[in-house]
Design a protein around this motif. Structure first.
Motif, PDB file in Angstrom:
ATOM      1  N   UNK A 164       0.852  -1.182   0.000  1.00 38.44           N
ATOM      2  CA  UNK A 164       0.000   0.000   0.000  1.00 38.44           C
ATOM      3  C   UNK A 164       0.887   1.232   0.000  1.00 38.44           C
ATOM      4  N   UNK A 165       0.445   2.267  -0.732  1.00 45.76           N
ATOM      5  CA  UNK A 165       1.143   3.548  -0.702  1.00 45.76           C
ATOM      6  C   UNK A 165       0.997   4.167   0.681  1.00 45.76           C
ATOM      7  N   UNK A 166       1.876   5.111   1.018  1.00 48.54           N
ATOM      8  CA  UNK A 166       1.847   5.712   2.351  1.00 48.54           C
ATOM      9  C   UNK A 166       0.521   6.382   2.705  1.00 48.54           C
ATOM     10  N   UNK A 167      -0.217   6.860   1.704  1.00 47.08           N
ATOM     11  CA  UNK A 167      -1.504   7.502   2.000  1.00 47.08           C
ATOM     12  C   UNK A 167      -2.657   6.506   2.063  1.00 47.08           C
ATOM     13  N   UNK A 168      -2.386   5.218   1.756  1.00 47.08           N
ATOM     14  CA  UNK A 168      -3.410   4.181   1.812  1.00 47.08           C
ATOM     15  C   UNK A 168      -4.373   4.185   0.641  1.00 47.08           C
ATOM     16  N   UNK A 169      -4.172   5.047  -0.357  1.00 50.47           N
ATOM     17  CA  UNK A 169      -5.096   5.156  -1.476  1.00 50.47           C
ATOM     18  C   UNK A 169      -4.730   4.279  -2.661  1.00 50.47           C
ATOM     19  N   UNK A 170      -3.495   3.794  -2.698  1.00 55.15           N
ATOM     20  CA  UNK A 170      -3.006   2.997  -3.821  1.00 55.15           C
ATOM     21  C   UNK A 170      -2.452   1.673  -3.325  1.00 55.15           C
ATOM     22  N   UNK A 171      -2.757   0.607  -4.076  1.00 54.82           N
ATOM     23  CA  UNK A 171      -2.187  -0.713  -3.820  1.00 54.82           C
ATOM     24  C   UNK A 171      -1.391  -1.098  -5.053  1.00 54.82           C
ATOM     25  N   UNK A 172      -0.116  -1.444  -4.887  1.00 53.61           N
ATOM     26  CA  UNK A 172       0.732  -1.895  -5.988  1.00 53.61           C
ATOM     27  C   UNK A 172       0.860  -3.416  -5.896  1.00 53.61           C
ATOM     28  N   UNK A 173       0.576  -4.092  -7.019  1.00 53.32           N
ATOM     29  CA  UNK A 173       0.648  -5.550  -7.054  1.00 53.32           C
ATOM     30  C   UNK A 173       1.341  -6.001  -8.332  1.00 53.32           C
ATOM     31  N   UNK A 174       2.223  -7.006  -8.237  1.00 49.03           N
ATOM     32  CA  UNK A 174       2.873  -7.535  -9.433  1.00 49.03           C
ATOM     33  C   UNK A 174       1.846  -8.043 -10.439  1.00 49.03           C
TER      34      UNK A 174
ATOM     35  N   UNK B  94       8.423  -9.841 -10.512  1.00 53.39           N
ATOM     36  CA  UNK B  94       8.498  -8.873  -9.425  1.00 53.39           C
ATOM     37  C   UNK B  94       7.816  -9.493  -8.217  1.00 53.39           C
ATOM     38  N   UNK B  95       8.557  -9.615  -7.137  1.00 49.78           N
ATOM     39  CA  UNK B  95       8.035 -10.241  -5.926  1.00 49.78           C
ATOM     40  C   UNK B  95       7.927  -9.257  -4.767  1.00 49.78           C
ATOM     41  N   UNK B  96       8.839  -8.324  -4.691  1.00 54.00           N
ATOM     42  CA  UNK B  96       8.871  -7.383  -3.579  1.00 54.00           C
ATOM     43  C   UNK B  96       8.571  -5.994  -4.105  1.00 54.00           C
ATOM     44  N   UNK B  97       7.660  -5.301  -3.451  1.00 54.38           N
ATOM     45  CA  UNK B  97       7.245  -3.967  -3.860  1.00 54.38           C
ATOM     46  C   UNK B  97       7.332  -3.047  -2.653  1.00 54.38           C
ATOM     47  N   UNK B  98       7.801  -1.818  -2.872  1.00 52.99           N
ATOM     48  CA  UNK B  98       7.873  -0.848  -1.775  1.00 52.99           C
ATOM     49  C   UNK B  98       7.684   0.560  -2.322  1.00 52.99           C
ATOM     50  N   UNK B  99       7.014   1.383  -1.543  1.00 50.05           N
ATOM     51  CA  UNK B  99       6.868   2.804  -1.847  1.00 50.05           C
ATOM     52  C   UNK B  99       7.904   3.576  -1.050  1.00 50.05           C
TER      53      UNK B  99
ATOM     54  N   UNK C  53       6.281   9.091  -3.714  1.00 51.91           N
ATOM     55  CA  UNK C  53       6.577   9.541  -5.084  1.00 51.91           C
ATOM     56  C   UNK C  53       7.282   8.480  -5.927  1.00 51.91           C
ATOM     57  N   UNK C  54       7.939   7.512  -5.300  1.00 52.22           N
ATOM     58  CA  UNK C  54       8.657   6.463  -6.019  1.00 52.22           C
ATOM     59  C   UNK C  54       8.155   5.090  -5.579  1.00 52.22           C
ATOM     60  N   UNK C  55       8.208   4.140  -6.534  1.00 53.72           N
ATOM     61  CA  UNK C  55       7.834   2.751  -6.254  1.00 53.72           C
ATOM     62  C   UNK C  55       8.964   1.863  -6.748  1.00 53.72           C
ATOM     63  N   UNK C  56       9.404   0.940  -5.917  1.00 56.26           N
ATOM     64  CA  UNK C  56      10.473   0.005  -6.286  1.00 56.26           C
ATOM     65  C   UNK C  56       9.899  -1.402  -6.393  1.00 56.26           C
ATOM     66  N   UNK C  57      10.416  -2.163  -7.358  1.00 60.44           N
ATOM     67  CA  UNK C  57      10.024  -3.557  -7.533  1.00 60.44           C
ATOM     68  C   UNK C  57      11.254  -4.411  -7.750  1.00 60.44           C
ATOM     69  N   UNK C  58      11.337  -5.540  -7.070  1.00 59.13           N
ATOM     70  CA  UNK C  58      12.465  -6.457  -7.164  1.00 59.13           C
ATOM     71  C   UNK C  58      12.071  -7.637  -8.046  1.00 59.13           C
ATOM     72  N   UNK C  59      12.724  -7.786  -9.195  1.00 57.50           N
ATOM     73  CA  UNK C  59      12.504  -8.903 -10.114  1.00 57.50           C
ATOM     74  C   UNK C  59      13.490  -9.997  -9.740  1.00 57.50           C
ATOM     75  N   UNK C  60      13.021 -11.002  -9.019  1.00 49.37           N
ATOM     76  CA  UNK C  60      13.915 -12.040  -8.496  1.00 49.37           C
ATOM     77  C   UNK C  60      14.462 -12.967  -9.576  1.00 49.37           C
ATOM     78  N   UNK C  61      13.706 -13.161 -10.646  1.00 56.24           N
ATOM     79  CA  UNK C  61      14.165 -14.064 -11.704  1.00 56.24           C
ATOM     80  C   UNK C  61      15.314 -13.467 -12.501  1.00 56.24           C
ATOM     81  N   UNK C  62      15.224 -12.182 -12.821  1.00 51.45           N
ATOM     82  CA  UNK C  62      16.233 -11.530 -13.655  1.00 51.45           C
ATOM     83  C   UNK C  62      17.239 -10.717 -12.840  1.00 51.45           C
TER      84      UNK C  62
END
Length: 114
Positions: free
Chosen positions: A45-55, A85-90, A95-104
């Motif tokens: 979830x984004x810090x404001x709780x309004x957005x959910x990021x999912x792979x 992408x397995x791990x997601x963080x705001x 303002x930024x979203x990070x995603x970790x692609x474990x396969x690549x």
């Protein structure tokens, strides 16, 4: 509908018996298509709780939590094999979203399209 979030604990089903104090809950809401067998990992979830990021597919799918509808897709690159992408963080300011692609073995960084 009740307010709140249902948290599922491993083995927290009614068939565990009275010696296990966990209570089972049904979800109060769902986001996205139902009936699909794909697993979803690493949602955030984004810090404001309004957005959910999912792979999803070749990147991340951003959901508007209030409307339960997608609001943006963040791609990892040109069409091709699905990313893992397995791990997601705001970032703390959202303002930024990070995603970790474990396969690549890659970490992607996107600007949040607010």
């Amino acid at each position: 509908m009740r307010d709140g979030v249902a948290v599922y604990l491993p083995g927290s089903s009614p068939d565990r018996g009275p010696s296990h104090p966990y209570r089972s809950f049904e979800p109060t809401a769902a986001i996205g298509p139902t009936g699909q067998s794909r697993d979803t990992e690493g949602m955030a979830f984004g810090p404001d709780g309004k957005t959910l990021a999912a792979p999803a597919g070749q990147g991340l799918l951003l959901w508007n939590v209030a409307t339960r509808k997608p609001r943006a897709i963040l791609l990892t690159g040109p069409k091709g094999p699905e990313s893992t992408v397995r791990d997601v963080a705001f970032s703390p300011d959202g303002r930024l979203i990070a995603g970790n692609d474990t396969k690549h073995h890659k970490v992607y960084l996107w600007k949040n399209p607010e």
